[in-house]
Design a protein around this motif. Structure first.
Motif, PDB file in Angstrom:
ATOM      1  N   TRP A  93       0.848  -1.189   0.000  1.00 44.16           N
ATOM      2  CA  TRP A  93       0.000   0.000   0.000  1.00 44.16           C
ATOM      3  C   TRP A  93       0.884   1.239   0.000  1.00 44.16           C
ATOM      4  O   TRP A  93       1.796   1.361   0.820  1.00 44.16           O
ATOM      5  N   ALA A  94       0.617   2.159  -0.920  1.00 47.08           N
ATOM      6  CA  ALA A  94       1.426   3.381  -1.034  1.00 47.08           C
ATOM      7  C   ALA A  94       0.516   4.596  -0.905  1.00 47.08           C
ATOM      8  O   ALA A  94      -0.376   4.797  -1.738  1.00 47.08           O
ATOM      9  N   VAL A  95       0.771   5.415   0.099  1.00 49.70           N
ATOM     10  CA  VAL A  95      -0.080   6.574   0.321  1.00 49.70           C
ATOM     11  C   VAL A  95       0.218   7.699  -0.653  1.00 49.70           C
ATOM     12  O   VAL A  95      -0.660   8.498  -0.983  1.00 49.70           O
ATOM     13  N   ASP A  96       1.476   7.761  -1.138  1.00 52.65           N
ATOM     14  CA  ASP A  96       1.840   8.840  -2.055  1.00 52.65           C
ATOM     15  C   ASP A  96       2.937   8.368  -3.001  1.00 52.65           C
ATOM     16  O   ASP A  96       3.373   7.208  -2.959  1.00 52.65           O
ATOM     17  N   ALA A  97       3.395   9.282  -3.862  1.00 56.20           N
ATOM     18  CA  ALA A  97       4.398   8.936  -4.866  1.00 56.20           C
ATOM     19  C   ALA A  97       5.704   8.506  -4.221  1.00 56.20           C
ATOM     20  O   ALA A  97       6.347   7.534  -4.662  1.00 56.20           O
ATOM     21  N   GLU A  98       6.123   9.204  -3.186  1.00 56.72           N
ATOM     22  CA  GLU A  98       7.399   8.881  -2.534  1.00 56.72           C
ATOM     23  C   GLU A  98       7.402   7.464  -1.988  1.00 56.72           C
ATOM     24  O   GLU A  98       8.365   6.708  -2.168  1.00 56.72           O
ATOM     25  N   GLU A  99       6.307   7.077  -1.337  1.00 56.02           N
ATOM     26  CA  GLU A  99       6.250   5.735  -0.765  1.00 56.02           C
ATOM     27  C   GLU A  99       6.185   4.680  -1.872  1.00 56.02           C
ATOM     28  O   GLU A  99       6.842   3.636  -1.781  1.00 56.02           O
ATOM     29  N   ALA A 100       5.424   4.941  -2.933  1.00 52.89           N
ATOM     30  CA  ALA A 100       5.335   3.979  -4.038  1.00 52.89           C
ATOM     31  C   ALA A 100       6.688   3.783  -4.707  1.00 52.89           C
ATOM     32  O   ALA A 100       7.101   2.653  -4.998  1.00 52.89           O
ATOM     33  N   ASN A 101       7.406   4.867  -4.949  1.00 53.23           N
ATOM     34  CA  ASN A 101       8.732   4.775  -5.570  1.00 53.23           C
ATOM     35  C   ASN A 101       9.709   4.007  -4.688  1.00 53.23           C
ATOM     36  O   ASN A 101      10.527   3.215  -5.183  1.00 53.23           O
ATOM     37  N   ARG A 102       9.651   4.251  -3.400  1.00 52.07           N
ATOM     38  CA  ARG A 102      10.546   3.547  -2.476  1.00 52.07           C
ATOM     39  C   ARG A 102      10.241   2.050  -2.476  1.00 52.07           C
ATOM     40  O   ARG A 102      11.161   1.216  -2.496  1.00 52.07           O
ATOM     41  N   ILE A 103       8.959   1.701  -2.474  1.00 50.63           N
ATOM     42  CA  ILE A 103       8.582   0.280  -2.477  1.00 50.63           C
ATOM     43  C   ILE A 103       9.106  -0.409  -3.735  1.00 50.63           C
ATOM     44  O   ILE A 103       9.728  -1.481  -3.670  1.00 50.63           O
ATOM     45  N   VAL A 104       8.879   0.213  -4.890  1.00 54.90           N
ATOM     46  CA  VAL A 104       9.294  -0.409  -6.143  1.00 54.90           C
ATOM     47  C   VAL A 104      10.819  -0.506  -6.220  1.00 54.90           C
ATOM     48  O   VAL A 104      11.368  -1.550  -6.608  1.00 54.90           O
ATOM     49  N   ALA A 105      11.504   0.557  -5.847  1.00 54.50           N
ATOM     50  CA  ALA A 105      12.974   0.535  -5.898  1.00 54.50           C
ATOM     51  C   ALA A 105      13.529  -0.560  -4.995  1.00 54.50           C
ATOM     52  O   ALA A 105      14.458  -1.291  -5.376  1.00 54.50           O
ATOM     53  N   ASP A 106      12.975  -0.699  -3.794  1.00 56.60           N
ATOM     54  CA  ASP A 106      13.436  -1.736  -2.875  1.00 56.60           C
ATOM     55  C   ASP A 106      13.173  -3.139  -3.437  1.00 56.60           C
ATOM     56  O   ASP A 106      14.004  -4.058  -3.293  1.00 56.60           O
ATOM     57  N   LEU A 107      12.024  -3.313  -4.085  1.00 58.21           N
ATOM     58  CA  LEU A 107      11.701  -4.619  -4.665  1.00 58.21           C
ATOM     59  C   LEU A 107      12.665  -4.970  -5.799  1.00 58.21           C
ATOM     60  O   LEU A 107      13.105  -6.124  -5.923  1.00 58.21           O
ATOM     61  N   VAL A 108      12.999  -3.999  -6.627  1.00 62.57           N
ATOM     62  CA  VAL A 108      13.937  -4.251  -7.723  1.00 62.57           C
ATOM     63  C   VAL A 108      15.326  -4.565  -7.174  1.00 62.57           C
ATOM     64  O   VAL A 108      15.986  -5.519  -7.614  1.00 62.57           O
ATOM     65  N   LYS A 109      15.773  -3.772  -6.221  1.00 58.09           N
ATOM     66  CA  LYS A 109      17.106  -3.992  -5.650  1.00 58.09           C
ATOM     67  C   LYS A 109      17.209  -5.355  -4.965  1.00 58.09           C
ATOM     68  O   LYS A 109      18.275  -5.980  -4.966  1.00 58.09           O
ATOM     69  N   ALA A 110      16.087  -5.823  -4.405  1.00 59.45           N
ATOM     70  CA  ALA A 110      16.097  -7.139  -3.748  1.00 59.45           C
ATOM     71  C   ALA A 110      16.344  -8.264  -4.733  1.00 59.45           C
ATOM     72  O   ALA A 110      16.817  -9.351  -4.351  1.00 59.45           O
ATOM     73  N   THR A 111      16.057  -8.037  -6.018  1.00 60.35           N
ATOM     74  CA  THR A 111      16.315  -9.056  -7.039  1.00 60.35           C
ATOM     75  C   THR A 111      17.770  -9.037  -7.516  1.00 60.35           C
ATOM     76  O   THR A 111      18.196  -9.947  -8.234  1.00 60.35           O
ATOM     77  N   GLY A 112      18.499  -7.989  -7.165  1.00 63.16           N
ATOM     78  CA  GLY A 112      19.878  -7.854  -7.610  1.00 63.16           C
ATOM     79  C   GLY A 112      20.012  -7.315  -9.019  1.00 63.16           C
ATOM     80  O   GLY A 112      21.122  -7.282  -9.567  1.00 63.16           O
ATOM     81  N   GLN A 113      18.924  -6.863  -9.613  1.00 67.33           N
ATOM     82  CA  GLN A 113      18.936  -6.370 -10.989  1.00 67.33           C
ATOM     83  C   GLN A 113      19.092  -4.845 -11.024  1.00 67.33           C
ATOM     84  O   GLN A 113      18.734  -4.142 -10.073  1.00 67.33           O
ATOM     85  N   SER A 114      19.615  -4.338 -12.130  1.00 67.04           N
ATOM     86  CA  SER A 114      19.771  -2.886 -12.309  1.00 67.04           C
ATOM     87  C   SER A 114      19.047  -2.398 -13.561  1.00 67.04           C
ATOM     88  O   SER A 114      19.209  -1.248 -13.958  1.00 67.04           O
ATOM     89  N   GLU A 115      18.235  -3.267 -14.182  1.00 64.53           N
ATOM     90  CA  GLU A 115      17.445  -2.896 -15.357  1.00 64.53           C
ATOM     91  C   GLU A 115      16.036  -3.464 -15.222  1.00 64.53           C
ATOM     92  O   GLU A 115      15.849  -4.560 -14.666  1.00 64.53           O
TER      93      GLU A 115
END
Length: 498
Positions: A93-115
């Motif tokens: 759940w993302a209340v605003d743009a900042e929280e949504a961006n942080r969630i997505v960035a963290d999920l991508v970084k958890a995969t070890g991918q940069s693209e």
């Protein structure tokens, strides 16, 4: 007017609409591109809609489904979370743009991918996801052809359905030739501006990204609450590649995209393609429910985005903007959009829907958002073509009152009092004078008679600031006799005029 910063760091500041539109209408190439494209789409849509004998009933059904869902959104959101989780997905759940961006960035970084590869998504553009990922060292590749053109051209989208509508074929060829090599496979030697060659260049450029990417990011056109199924409709097949090939799929979806049942979805799968691409159905309609062994991504995350939507929902008049299914039909019939283009709106939501949605999602505190409700002639063409019957002129007038008079509103879930925007003192004074005159019949009658008797002395144009209005319009002539006097003299028209 000064420019107003909106969005992520690095995104250019946007001037207020009048200033941006003043510059845009001088660009003859832009106006030619827009005129040709909008008129073509408009004509095709009219033919597609005319094929459906019960279009009015479908439109009303869509309106009722959306209004019902918005009234019970709390219940349907919980149902979506339960269904997606039961199907093997994870809901955030993302209340605003900042929280949504942080969630997505963290999920991508958890995969070890940069693209990551992306399906065309208004929600991710709204929150500035590409810029946020870039700040975290993650590169996002747009795979929709028009979005690819915009990204390679270091540009901004200017249309909901056709983001590169402001570009012609020659401009696209030049962008591909100069920029494709910086992002991956370069354009073929001797690339021409024929549509087939441009499409083939994009296909070759994107193919290696589809096959290499481990993470895909999408939005969704609809989310079916009863099963937790997400739906993406598109015309190129890039969405199908992004949704099925990566190991991890992350979908960022506005909370208003929910429909209760599959039966409800049937309505929108008839009205959306006809209103957007003028097709009976979209070439690619992709649906997925959680995860399935050996079929599609093994990990699925759904990010439910608020970002001002619950504040909009609290407005009894303005909430109808949340019915929008992003078909863009209102843009293609709007005389203001056709001349000013999408960039003048300073938002990923241009045109009539952007003029009512952006000021509600972002508030009317900035110059650009305070000016957007005035970016309309109130002709009503947008309401006539809307497949979910959003009365855009009604909301525009409602928001104009908020800007000029101030209002009670909801921001961040809290009740606030909005102060009137600057530059509307004369408008407020005029409205107060009109209210006083209309509540004093004797004063109104005297003023009407005086205006009629002096009509030969009236100027043809307004003085001072009024020149901006009368410079392109004829002042309405004052009748020789006020209506009330005529009515009284003729007994309500029974005796005729003499």
């Amino acid at each position: 007017m000064s420019a107003t910063f909106l969005g992520m760091p690095g995104v250019p500041a946007y001037p207020a609409f009048p200033e941006a539109a003043h510059e845009a209408v001088r660009d003859e190439t832009l106006r030619g591109n827009l005129r040709h494209a909008t008129h073509t789409i408009r004509a095709k849509r009219a033919r597609a809609v005319a094929e459906v004998s019960d279009w009015a009933a479908l439109r009303e059904a869509g309106r009722r489904i959306k209004d019902h869902t918005l009234r019970h959104l709390d219940r349907y959101l919980v149902q979506v979370e339960e269904a997606v989780t039961a199907a093997g997905g994870t809901v955030h759940w993302a209340v605003d743009a900042e929280e949504a961006n942080r969630i997505v960035a963290d999920l991508v970084k958890a995969t070890g991918q940069s693209e990551v590869v992306k399906v065309k998504s208004m929600a991710t553009q709204e929150i500035g996801l590409n810029e946020a990922l870039e700040a975290e060292g993650i590169r996002a590749y747009e795979t929709d052809l028009a979005e690819l053109i915009v990204q390679l051209g270091k540009d901004r989208p200017s249309h909901i359905l056709v983001p590169a509508i402001h570009r012609n074929r020659g401009e696209i060829r030049d962008i591909f030739r100069s920029e494709m090599g910086e992002w991956g496979r370069p354009a073929p030697e001797g690339l021409s501006d024929t549509p087939a060659e441009l499409a083939e260049a994009a296909r070759l450029h994107l193919r290696e990204k589809f096959l290499r990417a481990k993470v895909g990011i999408s939005g969704a056109n609809f989310v079916v609450a009863e099963t937790g199924t997400l739906v993406v409709v598109e015309s190129e097949g890039n969405g199908r590649m992004c949704l099925t090939l990566p190991e991890t799929l992350i979908s960022v979806v506005g909370i208003e995209k929910i429909v209760p049942t599959w039966r409800d979805l049937e309505v929108f799968l008839q009205t959306l393609p006809r209103s957007s691409t003028a097709e009976r159905m979209n070439p690619y309609t992709s649906m997925w429910t959680g995860t399935t062994d050996q079929d599609g991504p093994s990990t699925f995350h759904l990010v439910l985005l608020d970002n001002g939507r619950t504040d909009t929902l609290a407005d009894e008049v303005g909430r109808q903007a949340l019915r929008c299914i992003r078909c863009s039909a209102c843009l293609n019939v709007c005389p203001v959009y056709e001349r000013a283009g999408g960039h003048a709106y300073g938002s990923v939501y241009p045109g009539p829907i952007g003029a009512i949605l952006s000021p509600q999602l972002r508030g009317t505190g900035s110059e650009i958002d305070a000016s957007l409700p005035y970016a309309s002639s109130l002709c009503g063409a947008c309401y006539e073509v809307c497949p979910v019957a959003i009365d855009i002129p009604e909301v525009l007038v409602h928001l104009r009152e908020r800007v000029a008079q101030g209002d009670h509103s909801t921001r961040g879930g809290n009740k606030v009092v909005l102060r009137p925007a600057k530059g509307h003192a004369a408008e407020r004074a005029a409205m107060r004078a009109a209210r006083w005159a209309f509540t004093h019949p004797g004063v109104l009658r005297t003023g009407q008679r005086l205006a009629s008797r002096t009509r030969r002395l009236h100027p043809r144009t307004l003085p001072g600031p009024g020149k901006a209005w009368s410079g392109t319009r004829d002042l309405p002539p004052v009748p020789a006799e006020p209506f009330r006097d005529w009515w009284q003299r003729t007994g309500g028209g029974k005796e005729g005029t003499k």
